[in-house]
Design an enzyme around this catalytic site. Sequence first.
Site, PDB file in Angstrom:
ATOM      1  CG  ASP A  70      -2.609  -0.517   1.138  1.00 54.88           C
ATOM      2  OD1 ASP A  70      -1.992  -1.340  -0.069  1.00 54.88           O
ATOM      3  OD2 ASP A  70      -3.045  -0.892   1.759  1.00 54.88           O
ATOM      4  CE  LYS A 128      -8.564  -0.370  -3.023  1.00 57.47           C
ATOM      5  NZ  LYS A 128      -9.041   0.344  -4.292  1.00 57.47           N
ATOM      6  CG  MET A 156      -8.619   7.031   5.965  1.00 55.35           C
ATOM      7  SD  MET A 156      -9.867   5.492   4.807  1.00 55.35           S
ATOM      8  CE  MET A 156     -10.405   4.818   6.269  1.00 55.35           C
TER       9      MET A 156
END
Length: 267
Positions: free
Chosen positions: A52, A74, A186
């Site tokens: 990631d 991502k 996030m």
Amino acid sequence: MSLENAIARLAPAMPAFEPGHVWLAGAGPGNVGSLTLDVVAAIADADAIVYDALVESSILDAARHGVELHFAGKRGGQASTAQDDITALLISLARKKRRVLRLKGGDPYVFGRGGEEALALAQAGIPFRILPGVTSAFGALASAGIPATMRGLNKAIILATGHAGTEDDLDWAALARTGQPIVVYMGLRNLARITAALVSGGLRPSTPAAVIMAATTSQERVLVSTLEAIADEATAQDFASPALIVVGEIVSMRAELIALERLMRSA
């Protein structure tokens, strides 16, 4: 005893990484010191690593010569690898008898889509194993000098995602009513909306809040403010992802602990 000898003594307890297996592993919040021994051993043994965006490049330096490296990062608001494509890649590599390491920031089962990938692997008949990692929230709090729990301040802590759209959002007012600290993953892009919702839900505008950026790495930055001001201050000071938001009285402990630590060093 040297570090090498200590690791060698522990190594026999580690399970064998078999061809055709996928291990879903947590790399911790960023710093290589947060890696578990199981994850270090898996990095060294893997034939293919699917990693990631939050995995530090220095961690991949521990991989053996000739390993296949597949970036599957991502990031909110940026072009990202589709989850279905990541899952298909894991299955394809495993069916080629690769020892596949799926390396994620933090812990694979905490906002890491590890559960989705494990389910897909099981449905495809691919053997898998979970290697826990230091959860980003708790690693970041510790690095920033904020205790996750403190007697007299909280009896629980809430981990929440701030990435969802408004039509699929959390009930922030309900979270506010718990009176317990909240760590938001996030959530930087939606910080103003989240803080406004928490105030509407009953939290005092003066509630301590913090943003921890690039936790545990050399780029770590910590902003401490109040719930009503944190969004504007984070924007003004150019805070960017990856970042965690912390809301609650535990944030107020940071200044006291840092002051005491400095006093001890100067004594």
